[in-house]
Design an enzyme around this catalytic site. Structure first.
Site, PDB file in Angstrom:
ATOM      1  N   LYS A  73       0.839  -1.206   0.000  1.00 30.09           N
ATOM      2  CA  LYS A  73       0.000   0.000   0.000  1.00 30.09           C
ATOM      3  C   LYS A  73       0.871   1.250   0.000  1.00 30.09           C
ATOM      4  CE  LYS A  73      -3.968   1.949   2.506  1.00 30.09           C
ATOM      5  NZ  LYS A  73      -4.920   1.736   3.609  1.00 30.09           N
ATOM      6  N   SER A 148      -9.573   2.750   2.759  1.00 30.22           N
ATOM      7  CA  SER A 148      -8.499   3.374   2.007  1.00 30.22           C
ATOM      8  C   SER A 148      -7.581   2.380   1.294  1.00 30.22           C
ATOM      9  CB  SER A 148      -7.658   4.234   2.953  1.00 30.22           C
ATOM     10  OG  SER A 148      -6.996   3.423   3.914  1.00 30.22           O
ATOM     11  N   SER A 172     -10.700   0.376   6.716  1.00 27.41           N
ATOM     12  CA  SER A 172     -10.032   0.568   5.420  1.00 27.41           C
ATOM     13  C   SER A 172      -9.564  -0.707   4.738  1.00 27.41           C
ATOM     14  CB  SER A 172      -8.844   1.519   5.591  1.00 27.41           C
ATOM     15  OG  SER A 172      -9.302   2.825   5.816  1.00 27.41           O
TER      16      SER A 172
END
Length: 432
Positions: A73, A148, A172
């Site tokens: 990520k 996210s 997320s």
């Protein structure tokens, strides 16, 4: 005949160990697949191929994900690789050090293909940054992948990597898992180190895993789990590998359930209610006792979460007088797990929540979209979203199970039992 990306991450690791496929062949296969879902901010093909070529066979000594491709990520530090934090302000930032997540993946012999898409500083529950195209669900590319960890979920769901790491401060990991038809696991607070930042100061956020199967999610958790000096919270070490927990029966469990939204008054889509009811029936058929309970978190705790969420974005300290509200929910002690929907509605069109002109309206829409997930960040308990339902239009709908602190093993055993009873891994989105 199956393609390489049809195989689970664990099957790919087993094929590497048997010498049937090389890490470089796996990396090349995935790098050749086009990213049409906004999964990546930065791809690193040269680094990935060099890394894969450097991995040598370790007969009997390689871990289950040795040689398997993955991605990191874009909130996580990766030495020498652009890391934007989803923000145009960091569009050219290249860190000099890697964090614990990156280092753990490297130690396990996994091969990163690049950095996955995330919103600015990981704050919104949608992934529409200024530094990359929106991340969309491969089940309908006009709709959001969630956030996210939207890029990570889109990458796994579209077959661009077999498994990926995400992070979760208010849902997320679980939100994009529900939008993309995946397993999304948020572990217990302190299970995965936040080094070198020495933890996330509010205690809300943790790294976790996104995968197509429960066993893949567990195997990646085994890779990431561990503590380092300076971590502010340490979860007790598990009695067995998390992957092994998937192979044992969970026993007869008491499972509490509720469907009323926790953090806001939100209308719950009938498809999300149907998913929750179906999961309840399935759990009861597996021999578990499923009981209705009222919402266990008081509404007066919501402003504290919102304060802490703002603090998480701003990276300042939680007020000491608020810390009492971050403790585990003792009212759930008689129960082994809790069942809720993951989201209040199926994945929304891109842009449906974002409101740059009115941030307060944006945040209110986020809460209405995901009114359950943040409760388990406040308590620090492990929670997993499972893809047990699809709408008539073919959109995935997740349900969420949570367990007591440090009981990821029990949660994974239960999730694996559910998956065995109602498999989903054979479902693929258009363009797979």
């Amino acid at each position: 005949m199956s393609a390489l990306h049809d195989l689970s991450a664990l099957d790919q690791g087993a094929a590497v160990r048997r010498g049937e496929v090389s890490p470089r062949e796996l990396a090349s296969h995935y790098l050749d697949r086009a990213d049409e879902v906004g999964a990546f901010v930065t791809r690193t093909p040269e680094l990935a191929l060099a890394r894969a070529a450097s991995l040598v066979p370790v007969p009997g000594g390689a871990g289950p994900l040795y040689g398997v491709p993955t991605a990191i990520k874009d909130l996580n530090l990766t030495a020498g690789v652009r890391t934007t934090f989803g923000s145009a302000a960091f569009a050219d930032f290249v860190p000099e050090v890697s964090d614990a997540v990156t280092l753990s993946l490297e130690v396990a012999g996994m091969v990163s293909l690049g950095k996955t898409n995330t919103p600015e500083f990981g704050s919104p529950c949608y992934t529409e940054p200024d530094v990359a195209p929106p991340a969309v669900t491969p089940w309908d590319r006009t709709r959001m992948a969630g956030g996210s960890s939207g890029g990570a979920a889109a990458a796994v769901a579209a077959g661009l990597v077999p498994v990926a790491q995400g992070s979760d401060g208010g849902g997320s990991i679980r939100i994009p898992a529900a939008c993309c038809g995946l397993v999304g696991l948020k572990p217990t607070r302190g299970r995965i180190s936040g080094y070198p930042m020495y933890g996330e100061v509010t205690g809300l956020a943790t790294a976790g895993t996104l995968a197509r199967t429960v066993r893949d999610a567990a195997a990646l958790l085994d890779v990431l789990a561990g503590r380092r000096v300076g971590d502010p919270a340490w979860a007790p070490p598990p009695a067995e590998p998390f992957l092994a927990s998937c192979d044992r029966e969970p026993g007869h469990l008491r499972i509490a359930r509720f469907v009323e939204p926790v953090i806001t008054d939100a209308a719950v889509d009938p498809e999300c209610v149907a998913a929750w009811e179906t999961a309840s029936t399935l759990l009861a058929s597996l021999g578990h006792e499923v009981e209705d309970i009222p919402v266990p978190m008081p509404r007066e705790a919501v402003p504290t979460f919102e304060t802490c969420w703002a603090v998480l974005t701003a990276l300042s300290v939680v007020p000491p007088e608020k810390e009492v509200l971050l403790r585990p929910l003792t009212t759930l002690a008689p129960y082994d797990a809790v069942l809720t929907p993951t989201l209040a509605v199926p994945p929304l069109p891109v842009g449906a929540i974002r409101d740059d002109a009115n941030p307060a309206a944006d945040f209110a829409a986020q809460k209405a979209f995901t009114p359950w997930t943040s409760a388990w960040n406040v308590t620090g308990m492990p929670a997993v979203s499972l893809p047990l339902h699809w709408t008539p239009e073919g959109l995935p709908v997740g349900v969420m199970l949570a367990a007591r602190p440090a009981e990821e093993g029990l949660l994974l055993a239960l999730a694996a039992q559910v998956e065995a009873a109602s498999p989903w891994a054979g479902r693929h989105p258009p363009g797979w």
